[in-house]
Scaffold this motif. Sequence first.
Motif, short mmCIF file in Angstrom:
data_model
loop_
_atom_site.label_atom_id
_atom_site.label_comp_id
_atom_site.label_asym_id
_atom_site.label_seq_id
_atom_site.Cartn_x
_atom_site.Cartn_y
_atom_site.Cartn_z
N GLY A 236 7.39 1.27 5.09
CA GLY A 236 7.74 2.59 4.61
C GLY A 236 6.56 3.43 4.19
N ALA A 237 5.38 2.82 4.07
CA ALA A 237 4.18 3.59 3.70
C ALA A 237 3.80 4.52 4.83
N PRO A 238 3.51 5.81 4.54
CA PRO A 238 3.12 6.73 5.61
C PRO A 238 1.78 6.34 6.22
N VAL A 239 1.64 6.62 7.51
CA VAL A 239 0.41 6.33 8.24
C VAL A 239 -0.20 7.66 8.69
N ALA B 284 3.31 7.95 18.74
CA ALA B 284 3.28 6.54 18.32
C ALA B 284 3.94 6.35 16.97
N GLY B 285 4.07 7.45 16.19
CA GLY B 285 4.76 7.34 14.91
C GLY B 285 3.95 7.73 13.69
N CYS B 286 2.77 8.34 13.86
CA CYS B 286 1.98 8.77 12.71
C CYS B 286 2.75 9.83 11.92
N ASP B 287 2.66 9.77 10.61
CA ASP B 287 3.28 10.78 9.76
C ASP B 287 2.48 12.07 9.75
N ASP B 288 1.17 11.96 9.94
CA ASP B 288 0.31 13.14 10.04
C ASP B 288 -0.97 12.72 10.74
N ARG C 121 4.62 -1.88 10.86
CA ARG C 121 4.75 -1.28 9.53
C ARG C 121 6.02 -1.73 8.82
N ARG C 122 7.07 -2.16 9.56
CA ARG C 122 8.32 -2.56 8.92
C ARG C 122 8.33 -4.00 8.46
N GLY C 123 7.40 -4.80 8.94
CA GLY C 123 7.43 -6.22 8.60
C GLY C 123 6.40 -6.62 7.56
N THR C 124 5.97 -5.67 6.72
CA THR C 124 4.96 -5.97 5.73
C THR C 124 5.42 -5.51 4.35
N ARG C 125 4.64 -5.85 3.31
CA ARG C 125 4.94 -5.37 1.97
C ARG C 125 4.75 -3.86 1.87
N PHE D 112 0.84 -1.19 0.00
CA PHE D 112 0.00 0.00 0.00
C PHE D 112 0.88 1.25 0.00
N ALA D 113 0.44 2.28 -0.71
CA ALA D 113 1.20 3.53 -0.79
C ALA D 113 1.03 4.36 0.47
N ALA D 114 -0.10 4.21 1.16
CA ALA D 114 -0.37 4.95 2.40
C ALA D 114 -1.45 4.21 3.18
N VAL D 115 -1.47 4.45 4.49
CA VAL D 115 -2.45 3.81 5.37
C VAL D 115 -3.18 4.90 6.14
#
Length: 246
Positions: free
Chosen positions: A72-75, A91-95, A65-69, A44-47
């Motif tokens: 690196g996709a922004p959340v 928690a690590g959300c990009d926005d 998020r690091r152990g999936t296909r 996925f490009a983004a979540v």
Amino acid sequence: MKFAVLTSDIGLYDAIDHHLRTDGNCQRFDDAAQYLVAASRVPFAAVLVDAALGPLDLQGVLARRRGTRSAGAPVIGFGTPLWMLDLSFRAGCDDVLPLPVDMAELRMRLALTLHRRASANAARSDEILEVGAYLLDRGRDTVAVNGIEVALSAREFALAWMMFSAPEVRVSRARIASLIWRSDETAAARSIEQHVYLLRNRLGLRGEHGLVLRAVYGGGYCLAARVRRVARALPRAQALPGAPRN
């Protein structure tokens, strides 16, 4: 592009899907567990995560998020109440998009987040090596095989980076000893052999994922594509003219 949208609100999902239709395709998930099953095989490009699901679902997405296909996709969290804003960023959300949800703002924030991520990736492209099923990240000293990260020691990672940087090329033990062990070949020979053995096992470099780390004539190693052997049936022998038949 494909976007994952985690929400149990069908009406809200339909509105998001409608507003993002020109940017990509959306797929809805009821919770983090459902999403993670799909993310193990779909990039996925983004979540986008609805805060109404609660902090546990958001943390579940961020923790894996690091152990999936979709590594690196922004959340992006949306519909976030005031009490969850700080928690979401920590928690690590990009926005994070607070209540009430404005679809135009959500689309704009998604575009900006994707642009920032693309710029950051371009700036560190020389830190990433992707060869077949393998992704090496020198900035984090990690190796992912089919999206699954494998833990390596610093010296194992350095050896892996050297081999993946020059596929199909023989790398001599003398060069490995000099650049990684800071020693001569004789002193480092046993340790190099042990590290090569460990890399084969931990990264599946015996052909399991299409690549083989093999020793080569002349002293050294080469990372090469697995050779697929095709069995061919031998033609049946035909009797000579006039020869007796059994």
